[in-house]
Design a protein around this motif. Structure first.
Motif, mmCIF file in Angstrom:
data_model
loop_
_atom_site.group_PDB
_atom_site.id
_atom_site.type_symbol
_atom_site.label_atom_id
_atom_site.label_comp_id
_atom_site.label_asym_id
_atom_site.label_seq_id
_atom_site.Cartn_x
_atom_site.Cartn_y
_atom_site.Cartn_z
ATOM 1 N N GLU A 179 -10.081 13.169 12.041
ATOM 2 C CA GLU A 179 -10.364 13.172 13.479
ATOM 3 C C GLU A 179 -9.323 12.358 14.249
ATOM 4 O O GLU A 179 -8.868 12.775 15.316
ATOM 5 N N LYS A 193 -6.100 14.373 14.423
ATOM 6 C CA LYS A 193 -6.183 15.429 15.440
ATOM 7 C C LYS A 193 -6.003 14.844 16.836
ATOM 8 O O LYS A 193 -5.319 15.438 17.683
ATOM 9 N N ALA A 246 -18.471 7.882 15.768
ATOM 10 C CA ALA A 246 -17.648 9.038 16.125
ATOM 11 C C ALA A 246 -17.268 9.054 17.593
ATOM 12 O O ALA A 246 -17.145 10.097 18.192
ATOM 13 N N GLN A 264 -11.701 15.729 22.619
ATOM 14 C CA GLN A 264 -13.011 15.921 21.998
ATOM 15 C C GLN A 264 -13.907 14.761 22.278
ATOM 16 O O GLN A 264 -13.627 13.650 22.267
ATOM 17 N N GLN A 318 -12.950 10.487 9.065
ATOM 18 C CA GLN A 318 -12.539 9.751 10.260
ATOM 19 C C GLN A 318 -11.029 9.865 10.451
ATOM 20 O O GLN A 318 -10.552 10.037 11.574
#
Length: 77
Positions: free
Chosen positions: A44, A47, A5, A77, A41
């Motif tokens: 994310e 985004k 991540a 992030q 995934q």
């Protein structure tokens, strides 16, 4: 196919990863757990790409108005 991540390196690498995920998921050969991890995934990455595009759009608006202002892109992030 699920990877760690960590933050994506760039818009282009994120887009390439998204394309790989889509291709793998469309093949239909992915086990359910892997498909769910890949989907997460992909969300994310999407985004991240949307945020990068929004930042670029804001930068273009500033340039079009003849105002050169530094942009704060610290919301990653």
């Amino acid at each position: 196919m699920a990877k760690s991540a960590k933050a994506p390196a760039s818009f282009e690498s994120s887009l390439a990863q998204l394309e790989d995920i889509i291709q793998a998921m469309e093949s239909g050969d992915m086990p359910l757990d892997a498909a769910l991890a890949s989907y997460k995934q992909g969300i994310e990455l999407m985004k991240f790409c949307q945020a990068k595009l929004a930042d670029a759009e804001q930068q273009l608006r500033v340039l079009e108005n003849g105002e050169l202002k530094p942009l704060d892109i610290s919301h990653e992030q």
